[in-house]
Design a protein around this motif. Structure first.
Motif, mmCIF file in Angstrom:
data_model
loop_
_atom_site.group_PDB
_atom_site.id
_atom_site.type_symbol
_atom_site.label_atom_id
_atom_site.label_comp_id
_atom_site.label_asym_id
_atom_site.label_seq_id
_atom_site.Cartn_x
_atom_site.Cartn_y
_atom_site.Cartn_z
ATOM 1 N N GLY A 1 1.656 -9.403 -33.440
ATOM 2 C CA GLY A 1 0.214 -9.211 -33.486
ATOM 3 C C GLY A 1 -0.283 -7.783 -33.470
ATOM 4 O O GLY A 1 0.481 -6.829 -33.598
ATOM 5 N N CYS B 1 -7.485 -6.228 -42.495
ATOM 6 C CA CYS B 1 -7.223 -5.239 -41.438
ATOM 7 C C CYS B 1 -7.528 -3.808 -41.880
ATOM 8 O O CYS B 1 -7.036 -2.864 -41.262
ATOM 9 C CB CYS B 1 -5.804 -5.362 -40.894
ATOM 10 S SG CYS B 1 -5.444 -7.025 -40.297
ATOM 11 N N ASN C 1 -3.356 -4.472 -32.858
ATOM 12 C CA ASN C 1 -3.838 -3.497 -31.864
ATOM 13 C C ASN C 1 -5.283 -3.863 -31.566
ATOM 14 O O ASN C 1 -5.967 -4.461 -32.385
ATOM 15 C CB ASN C 1 -3.870 -2.073 -32.417
ATOM 16 C CG ASN C 1 -2.504 -1.461 -32.606
ATOM 17 O OD1 ASN C 1 -2.303 -0.742 -33.573
ATOM 18 N ND2 ASN C 1 -1.586 -1.723 -31.707
ATOM 19 N N HIS D 1 -2.054 -5.631 -46.964
ATOM 20 C CA HIS D 1 -1.103 -6.729 -46.733
ATOM 21 C C HIS D 1 -0.254 -7.195 -47.897
ATOM 22 O O HIS D 1 0.805 -7.767 -47.698
ATOM 23 C CB HIS D 1 -1.848 -7.923 -46.125
ATOM 24 C CG HIS D 1 -2.109 -7.700 -44.673
ATOM 25 N ND1 HIS D 1 -3.112 -6.873 -44.236
ATOM 26 C CD2 HIS D 1 -1.479 -8.140 -43.568
ATOM 27 C CE1 HIS D 1 -3.084 -6.812 -42.927
ATOM 28 N NE2 HIS D 1 -2.103 -7.573 -42.486
ATOM 29 N N LEU E 1 -2.535 -0.816 -36.888
ATOM 30 C CA LEU E 1 -3.985 -0.949 -37.119
ATOM 31 C C LEU E 1 -4.784 0.266 -36.646
ATOM 32 O O LEU E 1 -5.624 0.794 -37.372
ATOM 33 C CB LEU E 1 -4.510 -2.204 -36.410
ATOM 34 C CG LEU E 1 -6.005 -2.437 -36.625
ATOM 35 C CD1 LEU E 1 -6.257 -3.195 -37.906
ATOM 36 C CD2 LEU E 1 -6.639 -3.151 -35.450
ATOM 37 N N CYS F 1 0.562 -4.220 -42.443
ATOM 38 C CA CYS F 1 1.587 -5.168 -42.899
ATOM 39 C C CYS F 1 2.111 -4.900 -44.296
ATOM 40 O O CYS F 1 3.240 -5.280 -44.608
ATOM 41 C CB CYS F 1 1.083 -6.594 -42.760
ATOM 42 S SG CYS F 1 1.200 -7.122 -41.047
ATOM 43 N N GLY G 1 4.440 -7.694 -37.565
ATOM 44 C CA GLY G 1 3.093 -7.127 -37.600
ATOM 45 C C GLY G 1 2.974 -5.792 -36.895
ATOM 46 O O GLY G 1 3.860 -4.937 -36.955
HETATM 47 O O1 BF8 Z 1 -1.513 -9.103 -40.419
HETATM 48 S S1 BF8 Z 1 -0.863 -7.609 -36.680
HETATM 49 S S2 BF8 Z 1 -3.876 -5.963 -36.970
HETATM 50 S S3 BF8 Z 1 -2.036 -5.578 -39.701
HETATM 51 S S4 BF8 Z 1 -3.657 -9.131 -38.208
HETATM 52 FE FE1 BF8 Z 1 -3.706 -6.890 -38.874
HETATM 53 FE FE2 BF8 Z 1 -3.044 -7.894 -36.585
HETATM 54 FE FE3 BF8 Z 1 -1.841 -5.761 -37.504
HETATM 55 FE FE4 BF8 Z 1 -1.045 -7.370 -40.384
HETATM 56 NI NI1 BF8 Z 1 -1.407 -9.143 -38.485
#
Ligand code: BF8
Length: 655
Positions: free
Chosen positions: A438, A329, A440, A255, A308, A291, A468
């Motif tokens: 958001g 993550c 996965n 991140h 993710l 991210c 994200g």
């Molecule tokens: O901060 S979208 S799995 S990578 S928590 Fe993580 Fe969710 Fe992906 Fe980035 Ni956001």
């Protein structure tokens, strides 16, 4: 085995390899490990050792007498506390880097965006006249730190919200102090035997989330822009096909932009490239996941190879010489997957180690030196490669839509504003706007809800902003390209064509959801769409959530006035009372509610109904899908047949 697990063709291909090689990933671990039915619905209390108490069947209270509502609300609150802590601790890291850079103690970091520094100084009450950039930056950083730890004063950035919203927060007693205080207080209140009124707990939960959104996260975004530049549109490529068989492939994952930005510099260092050549590679290919990828994609156009659920499968290509991770993550499973290949997993944050990984600690005071060492470690590993299988899947994208650029694109330097967007919402060309954001989650088909929802929204003339892992899903499926405009509803298409932007705007990483708060404030204060964020025909959707951070984001969206719907399942479904408190109850209090709806079609239906209801309340033109773009000179699908769109092959992938 791969069937139904992902709609990303590269991931489907790699899942087949995982099966053939007998390598376990999150996809099959999810199959083997059913969610705990008690924890899943929020009914398990493990806040003391008289339990853990499982409030199921005839058991309606814990050993201490805590009721189901209290337990479910406490569990939800602790998710928000952890999510807010994660975003904000990341933000604090950015501030400390700015401070070190301004003091000359981190010489590899420079202040890239002075204009933004001055703007932020204004928000924080730091004087700028007659002062050097460094002096301003030191005061900005120190003032930001005061905001993190503020014990009594409200977070300064609250003053960036619409007046009406600020007044509401103060009336409800949820205008937050520093995020450090709010998180600690929420942890205290949910400790055994403290706050035992569900509604009261949930009120402090909103307050804590606001300290994240309008505090820790917003500061993180701003300070990152000051240090690394405010994003403007940039073309780039996505998915596993950007890995190179003949180059050293180094993946940054996590991140924080501090390390990844320095990795960009180190990877283009001529000495490092020569060293790579000495090991038989043609060069160094730096790419990203999650991210941290979004951060360097937004500012530098560095390719993003996945979100993710791509992290383990990427290693199965056998082409990754080093996967460099920092915080959040990062699945522990990457180490055991890497054990089957030559890939080196390198942890870098003093806050995060993984057993079995190589640890090379990042230190901002000698940032470039550490980044070069990491790159060298990856290069040294290149000759150890064995079989390589890189899926031939690449897509193109345009990212980089900071809120500053979104204002600029609506009028240029002299007339930048949100007037065109507001006008086009008012006249019904654009029905409304939705933030789709958001994670996965392997409990749903990877990327499928993200993509289905975004496509359906733009088809219905809804402008989408994304961050994200949703943004990465969109990138991998060509939804961030101008070509996708052909499939937007006619009114939305007209506006996007006039401005020259895609109907899906990538606004950044997860901390950059704070950019969405700024955009919404600008829409609310521009005029014509009410006076508060809760008046706007907008909503939030988080289709594949899994993280505590997502719950914090959802809660601060709602507390800021944005009705928000999450997919997958509800962590509060164990209590009807709590379910109603955060939806109907919060709608009464803050003008927006939080819902959980696993069916993506129903999510879209609900969001469209919500947008239309807001339009009616504002007495706007009734939305009519066929009213605009009646000229026959340009029809949807001119460039691509709709079957092509359905198959997701509408953007011609570059090399
Ligand atoms: O901060 S979208 S799995 S990578 S928590 Fe993580 Fe969710 Fe992906 Fe980035 Ni956001």
């Amino acid at each position: 085995m791969a069937n139904g697990k992902s709609i990303d063709p590269a991931i489907v291909e790699m899942l087949q390899i995982a099966q053939a090689e007998g390598i376990s990933t999150a996809f099959d671990r999810a199959e083997r490990t059913a969610p705990c039915p008690i924890g899943h619905t929020g009914n398990c209390c493990r806040n003391c050792f008289m339990g853990p108490c499982r409030l199921v069947g005839k058991t309606t209270e814990g050993v201490c007498g805590a009721t189901l509502e209290t337990v479910v609300a406490r569990n939800f609150a602790r998710w928000v506390a952890a999510g807010a802590a994660a975003h904000s601790d990341h933000g604090r890291g950015m501030v400390l880097t700015l401070l070190a850079a301004a003091k000359g103690e981190a010489p590899d970091f420079k202040i890239k965006d002075e204009r933004k520094l001055r703007k932020v100084a204004g928000y924080l009450g730091v004087k700028t006249e007659g002062r050097s950039v460094e002096e301003i930056a030191i005061d900005v950083a120190n003032e930001a730190l005061v905001n993190f730890g503020s014990q009594k004063e409200e977070v300064a950035y609250l003053r960036r919200a619409p007046q009406k919203r600020q007044a509401l927060w103060r009336r409800l007693g949820i205008a937050p102090r520093g995020v450090d205080r709010e998180v600690v207080e929420l942890m205290h209140r949910t400790n055994m035997g403290t706050d035992q009124d569900a509604e009261h707990i949930l009120t402090q939960t909103m307050r804590t989330s606001l300290a994240d959104g309008w505090g820790g996260s917003m500061l993180s975004t701003d300070i990152s822009d000051i240090l690394f530049g405010t994003p403007t549109p940039v073309a780039a490529r996505s998915n596993l096909g950007v890995l190179r068989e003949d180059e050293v492939n180094i993946v940054v994952h996590g991140h924080e932009p501090t390390l990844s930005e320095m990795m960009v510099v180190a990877a283009s260092d001529p000495e490092s490239i020569e060293y790579a050549k000495s090991k038989g590679a043609k060069g160094i290919n730096l790419v990203g996941i999650c991210c941290t990828a979004n951060e360097i994609l937004m500012r530098r156009g560095i390719p993003v190879i996945g979100n993710l659920l791509s992290q383990e499968l990427a290693i199965l290509t056998g082409a990754i010489d080093a996967m460099v991770v920092d915080i959040q993550c990062v699945m522990q499973g990457i180490v055991s997957v890497a054990g089957h290949y030559h890939t080196k997993i390198i942890t870098t944050s003093p806050k995060a180690k993984i057993s079995g990984a190589t640890h090379i600690e990042f230190d901002e005071h000698r940032a470039l030196e550490v980044a070069k060492l990491i790159i060298r470690t990856g290069i040294d590993n290149f000759p150890n490669r064995k079989k390589v299988h890189i899926p031939d899947v690449v897509d193109r994208l345009v990212a980089g839509f900071s809120h500053e650029y979104i204002a600029y694109m609506q009028g240029g330097i002299y007339r930048e504003s949100f007037r065109p967007l507001n006008d086009n919402i008012m006249n019904g060309r654009i029905r409304g706007a939705v933030g789709v954001v958001g994670c996965n989650n392997p409990r749903v088909t990877h990327d499928s809800p993200h993509i289905s929802i975004v496509k359906e929204l733009i088809r219905n003339d809804v402008l989408v902003v994304t961050t994200g892992c949703d943004a990465i899903a969109c990138a991998k499926q060509g939804l961030l390209t101008p070509e996708v405009m052909d499939y937007a509803g006619p009114g939305l298409r007209e506006v996007c064509q006039a401005i020259g932007v895609p109907p899906v705007l990538h606004v950044g990483s997860c901390v950059d959801n704070s950019r969405i708060l700024t955009i919404l404030t600008q829409m609310a204060t521009e005029g014509g769409l009410g006076e508060d964020i809760s008046d706007l025909p907008v909503a939030g959707i988080c289709p594949e959530w899994m993280s505590e951070k997502a719950i914090s984001i959802g809660t601060y969206f709602v507390a800021s006035g944005v009705h928000t719907i999450f997919g997958v399942g509800s962590p509060v479904s164990g209590s009807k009372e709590v379910t109603s408190m955060i939806n109907e109850g919060w709608t009464e209090k803050v003008g927006a509610g939080l819902e959980f709806e696993p069916d993506w079609q129903k999510m879209v239906e609900k969001v469209l109904a919500h947008i239309d209801a807001k339009r009616t309340a504002l007495r706007l033109e009734e939305y009519r899908p066929t009213r605009y773009a009646r000229s026959e000179s340009y029809l949807p699908g001119d460039s691509f047949a709709s079957e092509v769109y359905q198959q997701g092959k509408y953007s011609a992938a570059g090399p």
